[in-house]
Write an enzyme that holds these catalytic residues in place. Structure first.
Site, PDB file in Angstrom:
ATOM      1  N   CYS A  82     -36.766 -82.848  51.765  1.00  0.00           N
ATOM      2  CA  CYS A  82     -36.733 -83.730  50.596  1.00  0.00           C
ATOM      3  C   CYS A  82     -35.807 -84.921  50.856  1.00  0.00           C
ATOM      4  O   CYS A  82     -36.121 -85.795  51.646  1.00  0.00           O
ATOM      5  CB  CYS A  82     -36.351 -82.940  49.352  1.00  0.00           C
ATOM      6  N   HIS A 186     -40.569 -79.056  49.455  1.00  0.00           N
ATOM      7  CA  HIS A 186     -39.577 -77.983  49.584  1.00  0.00           C
ATOM      8  C   HIS A 186     -40.236 -76.727  50.161  1.00  0.00           C
ATOM      9  O   HIS A 186     -40.851 -75.953  49.423  1.00  0.00           O
ATOM     10  CB  HIS A 186     -38.967 -77.657  48.216  1.00  0.00           C
ATOM     11  N   GLU A 188     -38.836 -74.042  51.070  1.00  0.00           N
ATOM     12  CA  GLU A 188     -38.194 -72.843  50.508  1.00  0.00           C
ATOM     13  C   GLU A 188     -38.761 -72.470  49.148  1.00  0.00           C
ATOM     14  O   GLU A 188     -38.519 -71.357  48.655  1.00  0.00           O
ATOM     15  CB  GLU A 188     -36.679 -73.056  50.423  1.00  0.00           C
TER      16      GLU A 188
END
Length: 206
Positions: A82, A186, A188
């Site tokens: 990001c 993202h 994750e």
């Protein structure tokens, strides 16, 4: 000798979720703002959420600008997430003009104002691979990943773009050059696809 992944803590970013996701695949993950530990690490991850100028100010305050630049220049695997992608660029036009790390020549720009286009982009969107890239091994074209951002990086050298996404316009959602990989989304937060991407990054560590 331990192969440590250093997740850089500069006061901005989803550090816990990033480090936890990496720890599922690699046991030696540290979150640190220590310059020596960053330089000694086998790989570095720069996450981030927030304003570009605040991020650069924090990196400068912690005296991390040159260690990050040197770590990248040394050839060790780098993953930007990001804001960690955007900071690679020469400059950003977010609320003014701000200098970045200048590792990738180009600018960070805001999404165009269009009727019906909500900015920031928040939620799931697909990525289209632009070239062969180890980070996306096993990831199918048009896989969905999770985004939260109002700005995107635009490299001068379009051959560095490893994935595109369309949101009001076609933009670079990932870039790659040698040991450098960075994604606007993202991983994750991107479930199985995101874990595959993080796993591919872990495999780059020598």
């Amino acid at each position: 000798m331990k192969k440590v992944i250093a997740v850089i803590d500069y006061g901005m970013g989803n550090l816990l979720s990033v480090s936890k996701a990496l720890a599922l695949m690699h046991k030696d993950v540290i979150v640190t703002d220590n310059r020596i530990k960053i330089m000694d690490a086998s790989a570095i991850v720069l996450p981030g959420v927030g304003a570009f100028n605040d991020a650069m100010r924090n990196l400068a305050r912690l005296k991390l600008v040159k260690p990050v630049q040197d770590a990248v220049a040394s050839g060790k695997p780098y993953l930007g997430i990001c804001l960690g992608l955007q900071l690679l660029f020469t400059k950003s036009r977010e609320n003014g003009i701000w200098e970045g790390l200048n590792i990738i020549k180009g600018e960070v720009l805001c999404f165009p104002k269009k009727a019906g286009l909500k900015v920031p982009q928040i939620g799931w969107n697909s990525i289209k691979k632009a070239k062969k890239c180890a980070l996306f091994t096993g990831v199918k074209d048009n896989s969905f990943v999770y985004f939260v951002h109002s700005y995107y990086g635009e490299p001068e050298d379009k051959s560095l773009i490893s994935a595109y996404t369309v949101y009001g316009k076609k933009f670079a959602s990932a870039v790659n050059r040698d040991n450098i990989n960075a994604v606007q989304f993202h991983p994750e937060k991107s479930q199985k696809t995101g874990l595959t991407i993080l796993g591919n990054f872990v495999k780059m560590i020598k």
